[in-house]
Every structure is written in structure tokens, then in C-alpha cells.
Design a protein around this motif. Structure first.
Motif, PDB file in Angstrom:
ATOM      1  N   THR A   3       0.814  -1.210   0.000  1.00  0.00           N
ATOM      2  CA  THR A   3       0.000   0.000   0.000  1.00  0.00           C
ATOM      3  C   THR A   3       0.848   1.261   0.000  1.00  0.00           C
ATOM      4  O   THR A   3       0.309   2.353   0.003  1.00  0.00           O
ATOM      5  CB  THR A   3      -0.942   0.025   1.220  1.00  0.00           C
ATOM      6  N   ARG A   8      -5.331   6.829  -3.848  1.00  0.00           N
ATOM      7  CA  ARG A   8      -6.652   6.831  -3.224  1.00  0.00           C
ATOM      8  C   ARG A   8      -7.620   5.965  -4.033  1.00  0.00           C
ATOM      9  O   ARG A   8      -8.433   5.231  -3.477  1.00  0.00           O
ATOM     10  CB  ARG A   8      -7.153   8.274  -3.144  1.00  0.00           C
ATOM     11  N   ARG A  11      -6.958   2.260  -3.251  1.00  0.00           N
ATOM     12  CA  ARG A  11      -7.508   1.868  -1.944  1.00  0.00           C
ATOM     13  C   ARG A  11      -9.029   1.764  -1.999  1.00  0.00           C
ATOM     14  O   ARG A  11      -9.613   0.850  -1.416  1.00  0.00           O
ATOM     15  CB  ARG A  11      -7.059   2.851  -0.862  1.00  0.00           C
ATOM     16  N   TYR A  14      -9.943  -1.401  -3.926  1.00  0.00           N
ATOM     17  CA  TYR A  14      -9.658  -2.565  -3.077  1.00  0.00           C
ATOM     18  C   TYR A  14     -10.775  -2.743  -2.041  1.00  0.00           C
ATOM     19  O   TYR A  14     -11.245  -3.864  -1.818  1.00  0.00           O
ATOM     20  CB  TYR A  14      -8.307  -2.392  -2.375  1.00  0.00           C
ATOM     21  N   MET A  93      -1.708  -3.591  -5.816  1.00  0.00           N
ATOM     22  CA  MET A  93      -2.691  -3.910  -4.775  1.00  0.00           C
ATOM     23  C   MET A  93      -2.816  -5.410  -4.530  1.00  0.00           C
ATOM     24  O   MET A  93      -3.578  -5.826  -3.670  1.00  0.00           O
ATOM     25  CB  MET A  93      -4.059  -3.340  -5.157  1.00  0.00           C
TER      26      MET A  93
END
Length: 175
Positions: A3, A8, A11, A14, A93
Motif C-alpha cells: 500500500t 486513493r 484503496r 480494493y 494492490m
């Protein structure tokens, strides 16, 4: 998962692909097979309706195609959730195991697509050779378009079918 370089957007994607409250939709192999089957049927119907609306032109086909968009998206979301975004998330990721599994899924899907292409080429070649049938654009475009869609969707279907069942929770074993 690394990470440190995640944006952004990474994330957020994910988090969407790994929502625990939606994991029940695809917890078992039977549910995952049902989602894949539903998605295959919705995709085939969408392709048929799109080709029909392009070549035949009735308005009802376009309306029916629009009606299939939402169920298709829901089924695709269930597949992405079942695979935890294996094919949708960026490399940064995914951990090494997931990257390896994504490569395996793509290889299996590639082999299946290659088999389909060889089969279609063999059948059309044999039909042309034995029966003197000429294939023109009227038949060629729909077949090639359908193969393109299968090539595009097959990795997601294969990935969903290859997902292993989660280990049962201790609470599930006791209750």
C-alpha cells in the motif's frame, strides 16, 4: 499487498472488491457457479440483442438490451467480489500469490479462447471446403464479435470458477 504506492483510487477499489458484507453472495462454489452461469446467459443475451438491433433494427431489441444492463452489472460485481478484484485491481494492490493466480487464470482463459478460435476456423474451413459455402460479412461479423466478447469475459468467469471456498469460521463450526 503493497500500500506504500497505492493511490486513493487503488484503496477505494480494493475496499469495494473486498467488502465483507457481500462475501456471502459467493461463499460457496455452487453460488459462484450460479453467478457465472447467470453472467454467461446475460452476456449472450446482450450480444444477441445488440447484434439484432444493429442488423435488424427493431426498437424493442435496444430497449431489451438496456433492461439487461443492470442485472449484467450486478452479476459482474458478484464475480469481481468473489475473486476479490483479482482481474480489476492494479498489480500494486495484489500480493505475489494473487499475481500468480491472475497469471494462471489468464493462461487458462487464453487456452480456452484459442481452442474456440481453432474450432471456429476448422468448422468454417471444412464447411467451405466440403460444401463450397462462402462466408461473407453477414455471418463473419457476428461470429467474430461473439468471440471477442468471450475473449474479454472468459478470464473473469475462469477466475470466479477457480476461487477456493473460504475456511469456515470457528463460530460456524461450533454453531
Amino acid at each position: 499487498m503493497t500500500t506504500t504506492t497505492a493511490t486513493r483510487h487503488d484503496r477505494r477499489m480494493y475496499a469495494i472488491m473486498n467488502r465483507p458484507d457481500l462475501q456471502a453472495l459467493s461463499r460457496t462454489a455452487a453460488r459462484r457457479r450460479a453467478w457465472v452461469a447467470a453472467h454467461v446467459v446475460l452476456t449472450a443475451a446482450s450480444v444477441a440483442l445488440w447484434l439484432g438491433s444493429v442488423h435488424l433494427g427493431p426498437l424493442w431489441m435496444s430497449c431489451a438490451l438496456l433492461a439487461l444492463v443492470l442485472p449484467w452489472c450486478v452479476a459482474m460485481g458478484a464475480i469481481n467480489g468473489a475473486t476479490r478484484g483479482l482481474l480489476e485491481l492494479r498489480d500494486r494492490m495484489l500480493d505475489e500469490r494473487q499475481l500468480h493466480e491472475r497469471d494462471r487464470v489468464r493462461a487458462v482463459a487464453h487456452r480456452i479462447t484459442l481452442g474456440m478460435l481453432v474450432s471456429v476456423a476448422a468448422v468454417t474451413g471444412l464447411a467451405a471446403w466440403l460444401g463450397g459455402i462462402r462466408f461473407d460479412g453477414a455471418l463473419l461479423f457476428p461470429v467474430l464479435f461473439a468471440l471477442l466478447v468471450v475473449h474479454w469475459m472468459l478470464p473473469a468467469w475462469v477466475a470466479c470458477l477457480r476461487v477456493q471456498d473460504d475456511a469456515p469460521d470457528e463460530a460456524d463450526e461450533l454453531g
